[in-house]
Design a protein around this motif. Sequence first.
Motif, mmCIF file in Angstrom:
data_model
loop_
_atom_site.group_PDB
_atom_site.id
_atom_site.type_symbol
_atom_site.label_atom_id
_atom_site.label_comp_id
_atom_site.label_asym_id
_atom_site.label_seq_id
_atom_site.Cartn_x
_atom_site.Cartn_y
_atom_site.Cartn_z
ATOM 1 N N GLY A 168 46.155 -14.755 10.784
ATOM 2 C CA GLY A 168 46.543 -13.502 11.416
ATOM 3 C C GLY A 168 45.865 -13.270 12.757
ATOM 4 N N SER A 169 44.687 -13.863 12.944
ATOM 5 C CA SER A 169 43.909 -13.597 14.152
ATOM 6 C C SER A 169 44.209 -14.570 15.290
ATOM 7 C CB SER A 169 42.410 -13.668 13.830
ATOM 8 O OG SER A 169 42.024 -15.013 13.648
ATOM 9 N N LEU A 170 44.916 -15.673 14.968
ATOM 10 C CA LEU A 170 45.035 -16.786 15.921
ATOM 11 C C LEU A 170 45.570 -16.384 17.285
ATOM 12 C CD1 LEU A 170 46.387 -19.846 13.908
ATOM 13 C CD2 LEU A 170 44.090 -19.411 14.737
ATOM 14 N N PHE A 171 46.652 -15.607 17.296
ATOM 15 C CA PHE A 171 47.311 -15.405 18.585
ATOM 16 C C PHE A 171 46.583 -14.373 19.447
ATOM 17 C CE2 PHE A 171 49.322 -12.097 16.073
ATOM 18 C CZ PHE A 171 49.427 -11.057 16.965
ATOM 19 N N ARG A 172 45.659 -13.618 18.849
ATOM 20 C CA ARG A 172 45.019 -12.552 19.617
ATOM 21 C C ARG A 172 43.617 -12.932 20.085
ATOM 22 N NH1 ARG A 172 47.892 -9.117 21.426
ATOM 23 N NH2 ARG A 172 48.557 -7.958 19.608
ATOM 24 N N PHE A 173 42.905 -13.708 19.256
ATOM 25 C CA PHE A 173 41.484 -13.903 19.536
ATOM 26 C C PHE A 173 41.123 -15.367 19.699
ATOM 27 C CE2 PHE A 173 41.678 -9.879 17.178
ATOM 28 C CZ PHE A 173 41.115 -9.050 18.125
ATOM 29 N N SER A 174 40.114 -15.604 20.531
ATOM 30 C CA SER A 174 39.614 -16.960 20.699
ATOM 31 C C SER A 174 38.767 -17.305 19.478
ATOM 32 C CB SER A 174 38.767 -17.044 21.955
ATOM 33 O OG SER A 174 37.546 -16.369 21.743
ATOM 34 N N ARG A 175 38.474 -18.598 19.337
ATOM 35 C CA ARG A 175 37.719 -19.105 18.206
ATOM 36 C C ARG A 175 36.418 -18.311 17.997
ATOM 37 N NH1 ARG A 175 37.498 -23.828 15.049
ATOM 38 N NH2 ARG A 175 39.522 -24.701 15.511
ATOM 39 N N ARG A 176 35.758 -17.980 19.101
ATOM 40 C CA ARG A 176 34.482 -17.265 19.065
ATOM 41 C C ARG A 176 34.620 -15.851 18.521
ATOM 42 N NH1 ARG A 176 31.093 -17.941 24.052
ATOM 43 N NH2 ARG A 176 29.855 -19.812 23.659
ATOM 44 N N GLN A 177 35.671 -15.163 18.998
ATOM 45 C CA GLN A 177 35.827 -13.750 18.656
ATOM 46 C C GLN A 177 36.253 -13.539 17.213
ATOM 47 O OE1 GLN A 177 38.741 -13.357 21.813
ATOM 48 N NE2 GLN A 177 37.502 -11.776 22.783
ATOM 49 N N ARG A 178 36.878 -14.597 16.635
ATOM 50 C CA ARG A 178 37.522 -14.422 15.339
ATOM 51 C C ARG A 178 36.572 -14.019 14.230
ATOM 52 N NH1 ARG A 178 40.567 -19.787 15.617
ATOM 53 N NH2 ARG A 178 41.588 -19.237 17.567
ATOM 54 N N GLY A 179 35.407 -14.677 14.167
ATOM 55 C CA GLY A 179 34.463 -14.413 13.087
ATOM 56 C C GLY A 179 34.194 -12.932 12.878
#
Lengths: 237, 292
Positions: A102-113
């Motif tokens: 769900g987070s892939l298209f909005r956030f970079s790898r770093r921000q996701r956590g």
Amino acid sequence: MPVLEIEDLSVSYGAVHALTDVSFSAAEGEVTAVLGANGAGKTTLLRAITGLVRPRKGTVRYDGEQLEKMSVEKIVRHGVAHVPEGRSVIEEMTVDENLRLGSLFRFSRRQRGPVIEEIYALFPPLAERRRQHANTLSGGERQMLAIGRALVSRPKVLLLDEPSLGLAPIVTARLMAVLRDLTQASNLIVVLVEQNARSSLSIAQKAVVINLGRVVVCEDAAKVAGDSELRHHYLGY
Amino acid sequence: MQFFLNITLGGIATGMIVAAVALGLVLIFRATNIVNFAQGAMAMMTTYIAYAVLHQGSGYWLAFVAALATGLLFGALTQVVLIRPLQGKSPLNAIIVTFGFLIFLEGVAGAIWGSQTRTYPAPFSEAGQKIGNTQIAFSPFDVFVVLAVLALMILMLVLFRGTDLGLRMRAVAFAPETARLLGVRVRPLLTLGWALSAAAGVLAALLVVPTSSLTPNFMDVILIYGFTAAVVGGLDSPVGALVGGLATGLSLAYVGGYLGGSLEPMAALALVIVSLMIRPEGLFARPAPRRV
């Protein structure tokens, strides 16, 4: 103030008219409950907003854009999240993978956590099962996951299709409370489709009643909840 | 004992090639519910191209890389031109199209290159090795076969389990509509799936062609064994493809070794029948959805 504005929306499946000239608007920070019997066209309404079905005529406007001309993926990226009926979690994936998706298209790898941790804070039962496959979750947990997965992309519009279906009353009540708080805290536009009129009216500011594909009532939720004749006629309680 | 060891090793080498074919089938099936009958024929066409590159005077490895690259492109192109227009229709339509494409490609190859047999070299010796005093029927080329297919499997595993792209591809495979509602662009991912599948098929073809030699229908038999492996392993499981491939390769080797080579195809069929009777969904198929 941005609103979700639906105007003269008509959808047909072949010769069957599922929706006819539906118009209403949903405001920020408010829950708009869409009510009606089985087959009234509530699910079709949500599917038309996210582009899963194309309207025969009419417009869906949000934030200066006409959604009915955009692809599903683009509408979603524009901030409209849709949780379809039936707790549509991906059962073959873990809880964490569902949220990450769900987070892939909005956030970079770093921000996701951190963003995903917020969802776990919102729905603590999910945090204990983050490595488990989604098919091991209970009905209520699945619904939390489906809603959490929609919220993880920080949408501005949240469309929910029968979130209380098949859930125990106490689970439904808790879910509704979370939704109410969230709507106000994040200034969300929530369109809540429900057959369970009583529980959705308890958190909604506005109510739209659909009967046989047409809007028959568009009122303050409190008014609808207080009008026993109307409730009796369309909502069956 | 030595005989048993030798046919076991031979079975493992064959099984790995079969596993690569099965993996190609699984990649497409789990994303689209289509069984790609043309996979073998597509790999065959690509191998002819590799053969041409090889006879331009390029070395084995340049031809190898060229074949894999052509395979990727060929797979993507096939999806865009033949399969995409059929999206939204019954998967049966696409399955029949792939069957037609198989016949078409074998016809075209026959028209261009004729039906004579061509030999395709192996990069390493195909002779068995002596360890101490025992002759082992496992050649350096067999080692290469095992390593190459293992490398392919590990690459796929890393892709699907470790990357965002793989997460998206799995989402598209398991729940396309949900994937779209999460902002995943489905169409390019389906094309990529076909490209990867075709590349897996090409790898299998390059590994089998030194022993089978190159003709327009040299992939037919190995494709059938690939189907066997995919069905045994469960059509939507990459791990199942590997295990199914090894099971198929070993069954073929034991039946061929102890009962005679002419019974080999029967062994594959028997394996399918038994596995369908015991576990119809395949050994590693995803668990049937449980509604709570």
